[in-house]
Design an enzyme around this catalytic site. Sequence first.
Site, PDB file in Angstrom:
ATOM      1  N   ASP A 143      -2.320   1.285  -6.829  1.00 16.55           N
ATOM      2  CA  ASP A 143      -0.902   1.136  -6.442  1.00 16.55           C
ATOM      3  C   ASP A 143      -0.044   0.579  -7.577  1.00 16.55           C
ATOM      4  O   ASP A 143       1.005   1.150  -7.912  1.00 16.55           O
ATOM      5  CB  ASP A 143      -0.788   0.221  -5.203  1.00 16.55           C
ATOM      6  CG  ASP A 143      -1.526   0.794  -4.007  1.00 16.55           C
ATOM      7  OD1 ASP A 143      -0.905   1.452  -3.171  1.00 16.55           O
ATOM      8  OD2 ASP A 143      -2.762   0.603  -3.929  1.00 16.55           O
ATOM      9  N   HIS A 159      -4.549   5.427   6.279  1.00 19.48           N
ATOM     10  CA  HIS A 159      -3.719   6.228   5.360  1.00 19.48           C
ATOM     11  C   HIS A 159      -2.250   6.270   5.776  1.00 19.48           C
ATOM     12  O   HIS A 159      -1.460   6.973   5.148  1.00 19.48           O
ATOM     13  CB  HIS A 159      -4.244   7.648   5.141  1.00 19.48           C
ATOM     14  CG  HIS A 159      -5.599   7.688   4.490  1.00 19.48           C
ATOM     15  ND1 HIS A 159      -5.867   7.097   3.272  1.00 19.48           N
ATOM     16  CD2 HIS A 159      -6.777   8.250   4.910  1.00 19.48           C
ATOM     17  CE1 HIS A 159      -7.142   7.302   2.954  1.00 19.48           C
ATOM     18  NE2 HIS A 159      -7.723   7.981   3.941  1.00 19.48           N
ATOM     19  N   ASP A 192       0.851  -1.203   0.000  1.00 18.06           N
ATOM     20  CA  ASP A 192       0.000   0.000   0.000  1.00 18.06           C
ATOM     21  C   ASP A 192       0.883   1.249   0.000  1.00 18.06           C
ATOM     22  O   ASP A 192       1.462   1.606   1.029  1.00 18.06           O
ATOM     23  CB  ASP A 192      -0.916  -0.001   1.241  1.00 18.06           C
ATOM     24  CG  ASP A 192      -1.907   1.142   1.204  1.00 18.06           C
ATOM     25  OD1 ASP A 192      -2.919   1.028   0.493  1.00 18.06           O
ATOM     26  OD2 ASP A 192      -1.644   2.169   1.856  1.00 18.06           O
ATOM     27  N   ASP A 208      -2.136   0.553   6.864  1.00 22.02           N
ATOM     28  CA  ASP A 208      -3.095   0.107   5.835  1.00 22.02           C
ATOM     29  C   ASP A 208      -2.770  -1.331   5.419  1.00 22.02           C
ATOM     30  O   ASP A 208      -3.667  -2.161   5.267  1.00 22.02           O
ATOM     31  CB  ASP A 208      -3.063   1.035   4.611  1.00 22.02           C
ATOM     32  CG  ASP A 208      -3.819   2.347   4.841  1.00 22.02           C
ATOM     33  OD1 ASP A 208      -4.513   2.471   5.866  1.00 22.02           O
ATOM     34  OD2 ASP A 208      -3.701   3.253   3.990  1.00 22.02           O
ATOM     35  N   GLU A 242       1.851   5.221  -0.096  1.00 23.52           N
ATOM     36  CA  GLU A 242       1.347   6.572   0.160  1.00 23.52           C
ATOM     37  C   GLU A 242       2.133   7.499  -0.760  1.00 23.52           C
ATOM     38  O   GLU A 242       3.287   7.218  -1.101  1.00 23.52           O
ATOM     39  CB  GLU A 242       1.519   6.997   1.624  1.00 23.52           C
ATOM     40  CG  GLU A 242       0.793   6.109   2.630  1.00 23.52           C
ATOM     41  CD  GLU A 242      -0.704   5.968   2.381  1.00 23.52           C
ATOM     42  OE1 GLU A 242      -1.340   6.921   1.897  1.00 23.52           O
ATOM     43  OE2 GLU A 242      -1.240   4.862   2.654  1.00 23.52           O
TER      44      GLU A 242
HETATM   45  P1  AMP Z   1      -4.516   5.299   0.730  1.00 26.35           P
HETATM   46  O1  AMP Z   1      -3.754   4.075   0.402  1.00 26.35           O
HETATM   47  O2  AMP Z   1      -5.987   5.194   0.667  1.00 26.35           O
HETATM   48  O3  AMP Z   1      -4.022   5.774   2.058  1.00 26.35           O
HETATM   49  O4  AMP Z   1      -4.133   6.408  -0.342  1.00 26.35           O
HETATM   50  C1  AMP Z   1      -2.983   6.411  -1.115  1.00 26.35           C
HETATM   51  C2  AMP Z   1      -2.692   7.813  -1.544  1.00 26.35           C
HETATM   52  O5  AMP Z   1      -3.815   8.352  -2.247  1.00 26.35           O
HETATM   53  C3  AMP Z   1      -2.420   8.783  -0.421  1.00 26.35           C
HETATM   54  O6  AMP Z   1      -1.081   8.744   0.054  1.00 26.35           O
HETATM   55  C4  AMP Z   1      -2.714  10.105  -1.106  1.00 26.35           C
HETATM   56  O7  AMP Z   1      -1.660  10.484  -1.958  1.00 26.35           O
HETATM   57  C5  AMP Z   1      -3.912   9.750  -1.971  1.00 26.35           C
HETATM   58  N1  AMP Z   1      -5.161  10.024  -1.251  1.00 26.35           N
HETATM   59  C6  AMP Z   1      -5.888   9.168  -0.502  1.00 26.35           C
HETATM   60  N2  AMP Z   1      -6.973   9.782   0.009  1.00 26.35           N
HETATM   61  C7  AMP Z   1      -6.919  11.048  -0.431  1.00 26.35           C
HETATM   62  C8  AMP Z   1      -7.753  12.216  -0.256  1.00 26.35           C
HETATM   63  N3  AMP Z   1      -8.872  12.169   0.472  1.00 26.35           N
HETATM   64  N4  AMP Z   1      -7.377  13.374  -0.858  1.00 26.35           N
HETATM   65  C9  AMP Z   1      -6.258  13.434  -1.616  1.00 26.35           C
HETATM   66  N5  AMP Z   1      -5.441  12.403  -1.820  1.00 26.35           N
HETATM   67  C10 AMP Z   1      -5.764  11.227  -1.244  1.00 26.35           C
HETATM   68 MG    MG Z   2      -2.746   3.789   2.308  1.00 27.12          MG
HETATM   69 MG    MG Z   3      -3.995   2.433  -0.597  1.00 30.23          MG
END
Ligand code: AMP
Ligand code: MG
Ligand code: MG
Length: 249
Positions: free
Chosen positions: A154, A211, A56, A216, A58
């Site tokens: 990803d 996040h 996962d 995650d 970021e």
């Molecule tokens: P996640 O794996 O859901 O934590 O998200 C991966 C990446 O997507 C994060 O590190 C952000 O770059 C982007 N991301 C996730 N949620 C948001 C959000 N609400 N607004 C903007 N970017 C987001």
């Molecule tokens: Mg994440």
């Molecule tokens: Mg993710």
Amino acid sequence: MCFILSHCPKLIKTLHATSIGSSKYIKHCAQSSRLLSVMDKNGGPVQNYDFFLVLDFEATCESSVRISPQEVIEFPCLKVNAKTFKIESEFHHYVRPVHHPTLTSFCTELTGIIQETVDESEPFPAVLARFEAWHAAELPADSRALFLTYGDWDLKTMLPNQCRLSGVPLPPFMRSWGNVKHLCADVRGSWPRGMDRLMKELGLPLIGRHHSGIDDCRNIARIVELMCRRGAVVSETGSLGSESGARNH
Ligand code: AMP
Ligand code: MG
Ligand code: MG
């Protein structure tokens, strides 16, 4: 011997070979259909993999604006035993972005990653090289492993874009993956939305911070375990073509 009828929402039944026919016939069905799975002794269906690599990323981000180019800032991956669901090894490195080296406050609030952490980290090519070394050390050449991610972003989008941006080849073993949302949809009969909401619905407490890439991964691994124990059989759901995925995804 017993078999589970899975992937059929609200129609999960344990069948006994003797009551419905020969075990040979049922085994044939299990191999050719996603509806019947051969059970293993741990209580879940036999999986077609030895290990799941739960990953996962970021990445740099801003509220309601798309940062371009977006860059990976956290690179975590868990090696999960596909029989026991134990985490056998963990890869976890933060990454220093070079195009937008200063994190937005939105990004720090979302991911929990602070500026000092990325400033002290290596840029993407060095972290990817470390990951390739970890992968080679952890996975014997004949082992069957599948990357698992929550969504397709990803490995379909972020990694090819990052590799192109950094001018490094995409590792061939990172061209295919399983999207955990498919597993959830197979078992529950509806497409899941956010991971936090899904976990609530499943009654799984969220570990750590949503996040945070490594947290995650741990939460995704627990979702995978639960879905498998409820009868899901993990399979590849996405892949990049043999041409450069970076341009097309
Ligand atoms: P996640 O794996 O859901 O934590 O998200 C991966 C990446 O997507 C994060 O590190 C952000 O770059 C982007 N991301 C996730 N949620 C948001 C959000 N609400 N607004 C903007 N970017 C987001
Ligand atoms: Mg994440
Ligand atoms: Mg993710």
